[in-house]
Enzyme design. Structure first.
Site, PDB file in Angstrom:
ATOM      1  N   ASN A   1       0.816  -1.220   0.000  1.00 55.03           N
ATOM      2  CA  ASN A   1       0.000   0.000   0.000  1.00 55.03           C
ATOM      3  C   ASN A   1       0.848   1.269   0.000  1.00 55.03           C
ATOM      4  O   ASN A   1       1.655   1.490   0.905  1.00 55.03           O
ATOM      5  CB  ASN A   1      -0.894  -0.033   1.252  1.00 55.03           C
ATOM      6  CG  ASN A   1      -2.086   0.871   1.147  1.00 55.03           C
ATOM      7  OD1 ASN A   1      -2.376   1.412   0.087  1.00 55.03           O
ATOM      8  ND2 ASN A   1      -2.802   1.021   2.254  1.00 55.03           N
TER       9      ASN A   1
ATOM     10  N   ARG B   1     -14.192  -5.469  15.330  1.00 52.77           N
ATOM     11  CA  ARG B   1     -13.216  -4.461  15.743  1.00 52.77           C
ATOM     12  C   ARG B   1     -13.942  -3.134  15.871  1.00 52.77           C
ATOM     13  O   ARG B   1     -14.729  -2.776  14.993  1.00 52.77           O
ATOM     14  CB  ARG B   1     -12.122  -4.367  14.679  1.00 52.77           C
ATOM     15  CG  ARG B   1     -10.960  -3.511  15.069  1.00 52.77           C
ATOM     16  CD  ARG B   1     -10.012  -3.321  13.897  1.00 52.77           C
ATOM     17  NE  ARG B   1     -10.329  -2.123  13.156  1.00 52.77           N
ATOM     18  CZ  ARG B   1      -9.492  -1.521  12.294  1.00 52.77           C
ATOM     19  NH1 ARG B   1      -8.299  -2.043  12.065  1.00 52.77           N
ATOM     20  NH2 ARG B   1      -9.847  -0.428  11.665  1.00 52.77           N
TER      21      ARG B   1
ATOM     22  N   TYR C   1      -7.260   7.149  12.768  1.00 49.84           N
ATOM     23  CA  TYR C   1      -7.180   5.889  12.037  1.00 49.84           C
ATOM     24  C   TYR C   1      -8.476   5.073  12.200  1.00 49.84           C
ATOM     25  O   TYR C   1      -9.022   4.985  13.305  1.00 49.84           O
ATOM     26  CB  TYR C   1      -5.990   5.039  12.535  1.00 49.84           C
ATOM     27  CG  TYR C   1      -6.162   3.626  12.042  1.00 49.84           C
ATOM     28  CD1 TYR C   1      -5.967   3.328  10.703  1.00 49.84           C
ATOM     29  CD2 TYR C   1      -6.651   2.622  12.880  1.00 49.84           C
ATOM     30  CE1 TYR C   1      -6.226   2.065  10.205  1.00 49.84           C
ATOM     31  CE2 TYR C   1      -6.911   1.358  12.397  1.00 49.84           C
ATOM     32  CZ  TYR C   1      -6.690   1.090  11.054  1.00 49.84           C
ATOM     33  OH  TYR C   1      -6.970  -0.147  10.570  1.00 49.84           O
TER      34      TYR C   1
ATOM     35  N   ASP D   1      -7.740  -1.636  17.373  1.00 50.98           N
ATOM     36  CA  ASP D   1      -6.427  -1.386  16.764  1.00 50.98           C
ATOM     37  C   ASP D   1      -5.885  -0.053  17.271  1.00 50.98           C
ATOM     38  O   ASP D   1      -6.470   1.004  17.009  1.00 50.98           O
ATOM     39  CB  ASP D   1      -6.602  -1.348  15.230  1.00 50.98           C
ATOM     40  CG  ASP D   1      -5.272  -1.398  14.489  1.00 50.98           C
ATOM     41  OD1 ASP D   1      -4.229  -1.176  15.127  1.00 50.98           O
ATOM     42  OD2 ASP D   1      -5.300  -1.652  13.262  1.00 50.98           O
TER      43      ASP D   1
ATOM     44  N   HIS E   1      -3.032   1.046  16.340  1.00 46.73           N
ATOM     45  CA  HIS E   1      -2.285   1.515  15.169  1.00 46.73           C
ATOM     46  C   HIS E   1      -0.982   2.217  15.549  1.00 46.73           C
ATOM     47  O   HIS E   1      -0.698   3.335  15.097  1.00 46.73           O
ATOM     48  CB  HIS E   1      -3.173   2.393  14.278  1.00 46.73           C
ATOM     49  CG  HIS E   1      -2.995   2.089  12.822  1.00 46.73           C
ATOM     50  ND1 HIS E   1      -2.181   2.816  12.002  1.00 46.73           N
ATOM     51  CD2 HIS E   1      -3.503   1.103  12.044  1.00 46.73           C
ATOM     52  CE1 HIS E   1      -2.209   2.308  10.771  1.00 46.73           C
ATOM     53  NE2 HIS E   1      -3.000   1.256  10.780  1.00 46.73           N
TER      54      HIS E   1
ATOM     55  N   GLU F   1      -4.492  -4.372  19.218  1.00 46.61           N
ATOM     56  CA  GLU F   1      -3.569  -4.579  18.097  1.00 46.61           C
ATOM     57  C   GLU F   1      -2.573  -3.443  18.007  1.00 46.61           C
ATOM     58  O   GLU F   1      -2.925  -2.282  18.240  1.00 46.61           O
ATOM     59  CB  GLU F   1      -4.430  -4.663  16.839  1.00 46.61           C
ATOM     60  CG  GLU F   1      -3.679  -4.710  15.548  1.00 46.61           C
ATOM     61  CD  GLU F   1      -4.660  -4.733  14.378  1.00 46.61           C
ATOM     62  OE1 GLU F   1      -5.831  -5.161  14.558  1.00 46.61           O
ATOM     63  OE2 GLU F   1      -4.263  -4.311  13.293  1.00 46.61           O
TER      64      GLU F   1
ATOM     65  N   GLU G   1       1.263  -6.730  11.356  1.00 47.11           N
ATOM     66  CA  GLU G   1       0.892  -6.411   9.971  1.00 47.11           C
ATOM     67  C   GLU G   1       1.995  -5.680   9.233  1.00 47.11           C
ATOM     68  O   GLU G   1       2.019  -5.703   8.007  1.00 47.11           O
ATOM     69  CB  GLU G   1      -0.430  -5.636   9.917  1.00 47.11           C
ATOM     70  CG  GLU G   1      -0.364  -4.263  10.532  1.00 47.11           C
ATOM     71  CD  GLU G   1      -1.704  -3.539  10.470  1.00 47.11           C
ATOM     72  OE1 GLU G   1      -2.707  -4.139  10.850  1.00 47.11           O
ATOM     73  OE2 GLU G   1      -1.717  -2.384  10.040  1.00 47.11           O
TER      74      GLU G   1
ATOM     75  N   ARG H   1       0.108 -11.221  13.321  1.00 49.70           N
ATOM     76  CA  ARG H   1      -0.756 -10.718  12.241  1.00 49.70           C
ATOM     77  C   ARG H   1      -0.057 -10.571  10.887  1.00 49.70           C
ATOM     78  O   ARG H   1      -0.607  -9.988   9.964  1.00 49.70           O
ATOM     79  CB  ARG H   1      -1.304  -9.343  12.666  1.00 49.70           C
ATOM     80  CG  ARG H   1      -2.460  -9.474  13.596  1.00 49.70           C
ATOM     81  CD  ARG H   1      -3.038  -8.151  13.998  1.00 49.70           C
ATOM     82  NE  ARG H   1      -3.262  -7.197  12.951  1.00 49.70           N
ATOM     83  CZ  ARG H   1      -4.224  -7.283  12.033  1.00 49.70           C
ATOM     84  NH1 ARG H   1      -5.055  -8.299  12.034  1.00 49.70           N
ATOM     85  NH2 ARG H   1      -4.357  -6.339  11.110  1.00 49.70           N
TER      86      ARG H   1
ATOM     87  N   HIS I   1      -3.568 -10.029   8.953  1.00 46.69           N
ATOM     88  CA  HIS I   1      -4.003  -8.755   8.391  1.00 46.69           C
ATOM     89  C   HIS I   1      -4.858  -9.039   7.152  1.00 46.69           C
ATOM     90  O   HIS I   1      -4.503  -9.877   6.339  1.00 46.69           O
ATOM     91  CB  HIS I   1      -2.726  -7.998   8.020  1.00 46.69           C
ATOM     92  CG  HIS I   1      -2.898  -6.604   7.563  1.00 46.69           C
ATOM     93  ND1 HIS I   1      -1.939  -5.971   6.823  1.00 46.69           N
ATOM     94  CD2 HIS I   1      -3.886  -5.706   7.755  1.00 46.69           C
ATOM     95  CE1 HIS I   1      -2.323  -4.730   6.578  1.00 46.69           C
ATOM     96  NE2 HIS I   1      -3.491  -4.534   7.129  1.00 46.69           N
TER      97      HIS I   1
ATOM     98  N   GLU J   1      -8.810 -11.170   9.666  1.00 45.69           N
ATOM     99  CA  GLU J   1      -9.454  -9.877   9.429  1.00 45.69           C
ATOM    100  C   GLU J   1     -10.227  -9.907   8.110  1.00 45.69           C
ATOM    101  O   GLU J   1      -9.742 -10.431   7.105  1.00 45.69           O
ATOM    102  CB  GLU J   1      -8.379  -8.773   9.373  1.00 45.69           C
ATOM    103  CG  GLU J   1      -8.948  -7.381   9.204  1.00 45.69           C
ATOM    104  CD  GLU J   1      -7.874  -6.298   9.261  1.00 45.69           C
ATOM    105  OE1 GLU J   1      -6.669  -6.631   9.184  1.00 45.69           O
ATOM    106  OE2 GLU J   1      -8.235  -5.116   9.381  1.00 45.69           O
TER     107      GLU J   1
ATOM    108  N   TRP K   1       1.626   6.853  12.247  1.00 40.64           N
ATOM    109  CA  TRP K   1       0.274   6.760  11.722  1.00 40.64           C
ATOM    110  C   TRP K   1      -0.342   5.481  12.191  1.00 40.64           C
ATOM    111  O   TRP K   1      -0.260   4.585  12.645  1.00 40.64           O
ATOM    112  CB  TRP K   1       0.243   6.797  10.210  1.00 40.64           C
ATOM    113  CG  TRP K   1      -1.123   6.433   9.695  1.00 40.64           C
ATOM    114  CD1 TRP K   1      -1.478   5.337   8.974  1.00 40.64           C
ATOM    115  CD2 TRP K   1      -2.359   7.169   9.882  1.00 40.64           C
ATOM    116  NE1 TRP K   1      -2.807   5.337   8.709  1.00 40.64           N
ATOM    117  CE2 TRP K   1      -3.385   6.446   9.264  1.00 40.64           C
ATOM    118  CE3 TRP K   1      -2.663   8.373  10.550  1.00 40.64           C
ATOM    119  CZ2 TRP K   1      -4.722   6.861   9.267  1.00 40.64           C
ATOM    120  CZ3 TRP K   1      -3.977   8.793  10.552  1.00 40.64           C
ATOM    121  CH2 TRP K   1      -4.993   8.058   9.905  1.00 40.64           C
TER     122      TRP K   1
HETATM  123  O1  KDG Z   1      -1.829  -0.377   4.506  1.00 43.34           O
HETATM  124  C1  KDG Z   1      -2.054  -0.233   5.868  1.00 43.34           C
HETATM  125  C2  KDG Z   1      -3.422  -0.710   6.257  1.00 43.34           C
HETATM  126  O2  KDG Z   1      -3.661  -1.985   5.775  1.00 43.34           O
HETATM  127  C3  KDG Z   1      -3.600  -0.664   7.752  1.00 43.34           C
HETATM  128  O3  KDG Z   1      -3.608   0.670   8.150  1.00 43.34           O
HETATM  129  C4  KDG Z   1      -4.879  -1.358   8.173  1.00 43.34           C
HETATM  130  O4  KDG Z   1      -4.160  -1.454  10.436  1.00 43.34           O
HETATM  131  C5  KDG Z   1      -4.836  -1.889   9.549  1.00 43.34           C
HETATM  132  C6  KDG Z   1      -5.687  -3.054   9.845  1.00 43.34           C
HETATM  133  O5  KDG Z   1      -5.565  -3.554  10.940  1.00 43.34           O
HETATM  134  O6  KDG Z   1      -6.449  -3.447   8.986  1.00 43.34           O
HETATM  135 MG    MG Z   2      -3.986  -2.846  12.053  1.00 41.15          MG
END
Ligand code: KDG
Ligand code: MG
Length: 402
Positions: free
Chosen positions: A37, A147, A159, A210, A212, A236, A262, A283, A312, A339, A402
């Protein structure tokens, strides 16, 4: 059987996907996902310039040797670009193997260990009430694991919560948008959010959240501790995982289960996390973790330490990865959860697939190989668009995770 040709397809039916197609002298072809991504073209060029020329003439059944050739044989190991490119090849070869043997890929990975793959979906809202309503809507769809993400009062966005109330997409076309972040209001709001979710929906629903990557280990420890009464399935990415020993501190303070991985690409990225039992769910995905060959080894290693998988499955992982993940999840013993963030109708049309969702579970279907295809004529109607994940700044302007 010999590999005769391979090429990369890039399409953007709402978001970008990089797909490798590997063809053989017996007319059987395989598909692999190489989507990274916001950095899609780097994997596409790695494959086209450096990997595909080395594949021609090889026996596609040699999944192990070809994996080692692309990893060990290259000198430069690991990293998201390299591992996504290796994954694209590896998954395409497993697809070919399944088609050639006329059996679904899950049979090549050990056969069925369960009848279906439990999936979790995403519920979110700009505030607690909206998030609770979205949980209710997803429960109606049969999900047993949800989630929950909510906007934080005082922050313009965060996020997992879409800007306009529609679908949430992890990347946006154009240059990166900038978000703002403050930990304290988030830490105050999140336990209250889950208190409300439990009050309204009871104890039976599996709840996930999450973070993040936004907390320090001690902040994550506080969050985990304050969430304990609500019995989450996991929190997460509580803290960035480069410092694996950071999770020791979290673990010492809370019994809320922890999921990470992830953004990890190799077994070595989670080696300490797993062998020290600092996490409960790994993950790492098939696409970013080097394919089915690598993920099987990671899962088997994790199994020794009671760590289960929770791969993920955001929309930036193409239906090819989703199919691979479902074969994998059906077969391995220490599967935890998968997920599920449904793709757009346009994406589903470009990648016709046999996998299906019923009542909280998914199944890869019974087609030989992965059971997913690429409609190249349709894909050509959706050209690549540069896109980025957002960046995040603290309220004083400091760049943060992020
Ligand atoms: O490319 C990054 C996303 O897939 C991510 O931000 C999504 O954290 C994520 C998740 O748990 O699906
Ligand atoms: Mg995530």
């Amino acid at each position: 059987m010999k590999i005769t040709n391979a090429y990369v397809n890039i399409t953007s039916p709402g978001r970008n996907f990089v797909t490798l197609k590997v063809e053989t002298d017996e007319g059987i072809y395989g598909l692999g996902d190489g989507t990274l991504n916001g950095r899609e073209m780097s994997v596409a060029s790695y494959l086209t310039e450096h990997v595909i020329p080395c594949l021609i003439g090889r026996d596609p059944f040699q999944t192990e040797d070809i994996w080692q050739y692309l990893y060990r044989g290259v000198y430069w190991r690991r990293g998201p670009v390299t591992m996504s490119a290796i994954a694209a090849v590896d998954v395409a070869l497993w697809d070919i193997k399944g088609k050639a043997l006329n059996t679904p890929v899950y049979n090549l990975l050990g056969g069925k260990s369960r009848d279906g793959v439990m999936v979790y979906c995403h519920a979110f809202g700009k505030d607690t009430e909206a998030a609770l309503d979205d949980v209710a809507a997803h429960q109606e769809l049969g999900y047993r694991a949800i989630r929950v993400q909510s906007g934080v009062a005082g922050l313009k966005g965060t996020y997992g919560v879409s800007k306009g109330g529609g679908r949430y997409e992890p990347a946006e076309r154009g240059l990166p948008s900038e978000y703002e972040w403050a930990t304290e209001p988030y830490l105050r709001a999140t336990p209250k959010l889950f208190q409300k979710v439990r009050e309204r929906f009871g104890e039976d629903l599996h709840l996930l959240h999450d973070c993040h990557h936004r907390l320090t280990p001690i902040e994550a420890a506080r969050l985990g501790k304050e969430l304990e009464p609500y019995h989450l399935f996991w929190i997460e990415d509580p803290t960035p995982a480069e410092l694996q020993e950071g999770f020791k501190l979290i673990r010492e303070h809370t019994v809320t289960p922890i999921a990470v991985g992830e953004v990890l690409n190799s077994i070595w990225d989670s080696h300490d996390l797993i062998r020290n039992q600092w996490i409960d769910y790994i993950r790492t995905t098939i696409v970013h973790g080097g394919g089915l060959t690598a993920l099987k080894k990671l899962a088997d290693f994790a199994d020794l330490y009671h760590v289960r998988t929770g791969c993920h499955g955001a929309t930036d992982l193409s239906p090819v990865t989703m199919a691979a993940a479902l074969h994998f999840g059906l077969a391995i013993h220490n599967f935890g959860i998968q997920e599920h963030m449904p793709h757009t109708e346009e994406t589903d049309a470009v990648f016709p697939h046999a996998y299906m969702y019923t009542d909280g579970y998914m199944h890869p279907g019974e087609k030989p190989g992965l059971g997913v295809d690429l409609d190249e004529a349709l894909a050509a109607k959706y050209p690549y668009h540069r896109a980025y994940l957002p960046v995040n700044r603290k309220l004083d302007g400091t760049l943060t995770d992020w």
